[in-house]
Write a protein that holds these residues in place. Structure first.
Motif, PDB file in Angstrom:
ATOM      1  N   GLU A  99     -11.648-113.393 -44.280  1.00 22.62           N
ATOM      2  CA  GLU A  99     -10.856-113.026 -43.115  1.00 22.62           C
ATOM      3  C   GLU A  99      -9.361-112.940 -43.411  1.00 22.62           C
ATOM      4  N   TYR A 100      -8.835-113.911 -44.150  1.00 16.83           N
ATOM      5  CA  TYR A 100      -7.393-113.912 -44.415  1.00 16.83           C
ATOM      6  C   TYR A 100      -6.990-112.719 -45.270  1.00 16.83           C
ATOM      7  N   GLU A 101      -7.705-112.511 -46.391  1.00 18.17           N
ATOM      8  CA  GLU A 101      -7.353-111.411 -47.289  1.00 18.17           C
ATOM      9  C   GLU A 101      -7.510-110.059 -46.610  1.00 18.17           C
ATOM     10  N   ARG A 102      -8.553-109.923 -45.789  1.00 22.53           N
ATOM     11  CA  ARG A 102      -8.775-108.658 -45.093  1.00 22.53           C
ATOM     12  C   ARG A 102      -7.664-108.401 -44.075  1.00 22.53           C
ATOM     13  N   THR A 103      -7.285-109.440 -43.330  1.00 21.39           N
ATOM     14  CA  THR A 103      -6.207-109.289 -42.350  1.00 21.39           C
ATOM     15  C   THR A 103      -4.890-108.974 -43.043  1.00 21.39           C
ATOM     16  N   SER A 104      -4.582-109.696 -44.122  1.00 25.58           N
ATOM     17  CA  SER A 104      -3.341-109.472 -44.857  1.00 25.58           C
ATOM     18  C   SER A 104      -3.265-108.044 -45.391  1.00 25.58           C
ATOM     19  N   THR A 105      -4.392-107.531 -45.883  1.00 26.91           N
ATOM     20  CA  THR A 105      -4.409-106.193 -46.471  1.00 26.91           C
ATOM     21  C   THR A 105      -4.185-105.112 -45.426  1.00 26.91           C
ATOM     22  N   VAL A 106      -4.891-105.220 -44.280  1.00 26.66           N
ATOM     23  CA  VAL A 106      -4.739-104.167 -43.264  1.00 26.66           C
ATOM     24  C   VAL A 106      -3.365-104.237 -42.606  1.00 26.66           C
ATOM     25  N   VAL A 107      -2.798-105.433 -42.468  1.00 29.03           N
ATOM     26  CA  VAL A 107      -1.443-105.555 -41.925  1.00 29.03           C
ATOM     27  C   VAL A 107      -0.434-104.913 -42.879  1.00 29.03           C
ATOM     28  N   ALA A 108      -0.590-105.164 -44.181  1.00 31.71           N
ATOM     29  CA  ALA A 108       0.320-104.550 -45.157  1.00 31.71           C
ATOM     30  C   ALA A 108       0.191-103.031 -45.135  1.00 31.71           C
ATOM     31  N   ASN A 109      -1.024-102.525 -44.989  1.00 35.44           N
ATOM     32  CA  ASN A 109      -1.234-101.077 -44.913  1.00 35.44           C
ATOM     33  C   ASN A 109      -0.518-100.496 -43.695  1.00 35.44           C
ATOM     34  N   ALA A 110      -0.673-101.184 -42.545  1.00 29.54           N
ATOM     35  CA  ALA A 110       0.000-100.713 -41.326  1.00 29.54           C
ATOM     36  C   ALA A 110       1.517-100.799 -41.468  1.00 29.54           C
ATOM     37  N   TYR A 111       2.003-101.827 -42.144  1.00 28.71           N
ATOM     38  CA  TYR A 111       3.437-102.065 -42.290  1.00 28.71           C
ATOM     39  C   TYR A 111       4.133-100.950 -43.066  1.00 28.71           C
TER      40      TYR A 111
END
Length: 699
Positions: A202-214
């Protein structure tokens, strides 16, 4: 990647220099220009225009332009991305801060964790729940989405990341939420975790999609400006980008998954080194890339870079795993340190010479540059001891000032340690070389490799200056400096295959796996990967590679196990156990008999076929090459200056042999042949540096 008769351009924008390469009817031409930090595309297009004009060509003649950029990485590091929000399952608002609940440095009472890219205020929640099997437990509360849209509008949010629990198993709720919000906010950029990173964790997946959106709006804007500028210049060809895994990707894929561009430059360097490893017939290679801002190291095995699916950016402790923002993206396994030509040197409170990670960059640049800064750098140190020619740096386009270099080194290092300017400069070089050697040792140890059998391939503007000194420290006896080493990453862009990798989580115990299950999973992933990659652009020779990420039950990390899905015998549980345990034992020197094994994720890599390479034959018979000049060089072993032969690389034919110490100069870099090495030029114009038996290790 390049076709016969086509005109192809490549460009790698680095922190200090932008490297441009042209492959055309008159062969290959290259150039290094200072990066225009405020508008990277401005310097890039100027450099491309100059290169084309020198060859009598224009942008309208170019068929293909392959580009790598640090823009996504810099946006995260400098926190200059879009105004971003996160929409997640109720109860999971603080995943980005809770992370894994671990401490990357257990005993540091002042430990600083990386700051999330989204503030808590803009981490929004919604009622919904899908279980680990993909079944809907709580339906999506679509009625709440109107309030979410109002919140996003009132805070002028530009980009939204949606990450719901277990969406890697069932993406329906994420897609429904995105559809509703898009209808209310048509200009909002939306990234879904089920698209960007459909993996467990969950953490890695959330971090990755947030970075993509950023970074997505920023990359969108940059690519728009790039395409418009190229069109205005007359370019009508195809633009491709290099991804962090070392494959070429389309503009559409880059817009959708810009986070996959974070390590595009170093990935190009890995491809460059892998191509040369196949040409030289080397099974084990250390790729050593040192530019103006950083040094990168990766291992090449059997002609392929070692790759993984985990990466970190923005580490609060540069050498500490876990101190950065995790990204689950296919990437070349590499270690990167702040050790480049522009790295700043100083003396710390314990009277030790310290180099980097701070860099002078291209502006103001090293002190010896025409408009350089006031702090000493590695480039200043190399100039101060005579390794660099002040009149010929970057092909003579940048005139260096030795007096200025000596002055700042003497002030910042020499006076502090009571050393002469040349001894102080040498201490700077010794420190940066030891830092790079340490990085190589650690990276090799993490991958379970001993370095003695390895060949080092060194490239980038600064690596050939330091390669033999670093090789001595890590016990490597053979170093190769390829042709066009100074712009190696950009050359690698033109040699990379079109490729796209998709990883999806489907957790299962090994004993439940059947050949039919494996084939069904891979068929589903491959179908989606072909769509995402625009596989029709790859060409007829499309290959597929299949991988399972496996581990013993209860472990925290997996290893990549290749699977031949067309061989039913290789897809049985017993066969997979055997393959896994063989690979596990190679890494950790033992396996765990009869322990349960599980598969977490499955990967399909689709790519165009690699260019066939005929390995070179044996080295030609050597003959002593006559130097073109000589230069005073400071010797740390003898503590005095001595005349050192200087050779021009363009005048060295196959079989030319040079005994160290010597310097081999070319337009984009210089190669330091230390006293413990000798050099010979092979039939592909590579400089092959061999360690002398029982030779001195001092320069």
């Amino acid at each position: 990647m390049t076709g016969n008769g086509s005109v192809c351009l490549a460009a790698d924008i680095g922190g200090t220099f932008t490297d441009v390469v042209l492959d055309g009817p008159n062969g290959r031409s290259t150039r290094k220009i200072l990066t225009t930090v405020d508008q990277p595309e401005r310097g890039l297009l100027d450099g491309l225009g100059q290169l084309l004009a020198d060859s009598g060509l224009s942008f309208s003649d170019v068929d293909l332009f392959v580009h790598g950029t640090t823009l996504a990485t810099n946006a995260i590091l400098e926190r200059k991305g879009a105004r971003t929000a996160l929409l997640t399952t109720s109860g999971f608002r603080d995943v980005l801060e809770i992370a894994t609940e671990g401490r990357f440095n257990q005993y540091d009472l002042n430990l600083v964790k990386p700051q999330p890219l989204v503030s808590r205020q803009m981490r929004l929640v919604i009622e919904e729940r899908i279980d680990a099997a993909g079944n809907v437990h709580i339906p999506l509360d679509t009625g709440t989405l109107k309030a979410v849209a109002e919140m996003l509008r009132s805070h002028e949010i530009e980009s939204l990341a949606i990450c719901f629990l277990h969406s890697y198993m069932n993406p329906d709720h994420e897609r429904q939420a995105a559809e509703v919000l898009s209808s209310m906010l048509p200009n909002l950029s939306i990234s879904l975790s089920s698209d960007v990173c459909p993996e467990i964790g969950e953490y890695e997946r959330t971090s990755t999609v947030v970075a993509n959106a950023y970074v997505r709006p920023l990359i969108d804007g940059y690519l728009d400006r790039m395409e418009q500028s190229l069109a205005q210049a007359g370019f009508t060809g195809v633009v491709k980008l290099i991804s962090s895994s070392g494959g070429i990707t389309t503009i559409s894929a880059a817009r959708r998954f810009p986070i996959r561009l974070v390590e595009s430059g170093p990935a190009g360097g890995a491809i460059f080194a892998a191509h040369r490893a196949r040409l030289l017939g080397c099974d084990k290679v250390v790729a050593f890339d040192m530019g103006g801002t950083t040094a990168k190291v990766c291992l090449i095995r059997n002609g392929e870079p070692v790759t993984g699916n985990r990466f970190e950016v923005d580490r609060t402790e540069r050498f500490m795993k876990g101190s950065g923002l995790p990204l689950r993206i296919p990437s070349v396994e590499l270690v990167e340190i702040g050790a480049g030509g522009g790295s700043i040197a100083a003396v710390d409170a314990l009277q030790r010479v310290k180099v980097g990670p701070e860099s002078a960059g291209s502006s103001p640049g090293p002190a010896c540059y025409p408009d350089g800064g006031n702090e000493p750098t590695v480039t200043d140190a190399n100039l101060a001891i005579g390794v660099l020619d002040p009149e010929a740096f970057a092909g003579g386009r940048i005139r260096l000032n030795p007096d200025r270099a000596n002055a700042v080194i003497d002030q910042a290092v020499g006076n502090e340690l009571a050393l002469s300017a040349e001894a102080a400069a040498d201490s700077v070089i010794e420190t940066v070389c030891e830092s790079m050697a340490s990085a190589i040792r650690v990276h090799a140890a993490e991958l379970g490799e001993a370095l003695a059998p390895y060949t080092m391939i060194a490239f980038g503007g600064a690596a050939p200056l330091h390669a033999t000194r670093v090789a001595e420290k890590v016990g490597i006896g053979r170093v190769v400096i390829p042709a066009n080493a100074g712009v190696g990453s950009a050359v690698g862009f033109l040699e990379a295959p079109h490729a796209f990798e998709l990883v999806k989580s489907r957790h299962m115990k090994l004993e439940t796996v059947t050949p039919e299950t494996i084939q069904a999973i891979f068929k589903d992933i491959a179908h989606e990967a072909h769509i995402l990659a625009s596989a029709d652009e790859i060409g007829a020779d499309v290959t597929e590679q299949y991988t399972a990420f496996m581990r013993y039950v209860g472990q925290g990390h997996e290893i990549k196990v290749p699977i031949s899905i067309h061989d039913a015998g290789a897809c049985t549980a017993a066969a997979l156990r055997g393959t896994f345990e063989t690979m596990y034992e190679a890494l950790f020197s033992r396996c765990i008999p009869d322990a349960e094994i599980e598969i977490l994720s499955w990967s399909v890599l689709i790519s165009g076929a690699l260019r066939e390479i005929e390995p070179l034959g044996p080295l030609p018979d050597g003959y002593a090459a006559e130097p073109s000049a000589s230069r005073k060089l400071y010797s740390r072993a003898l503590s005095h200056w001595s005349d050192t032969p200087v050779h021009n690389r363009t005048s060295l034919g196959a079989g030319s042999r040079i005994e160290g110490p010597a310097i081999i100069v070319e337009e984009e870099t210089s190669t330091m042949v230390s006293a413990s090495f000798c050099a010979i030029i092979d039939t592909a114009s590579n400089i092959i540096l061999q360690r002398k038996s029982g030779g001195s290790t001092a320069q």
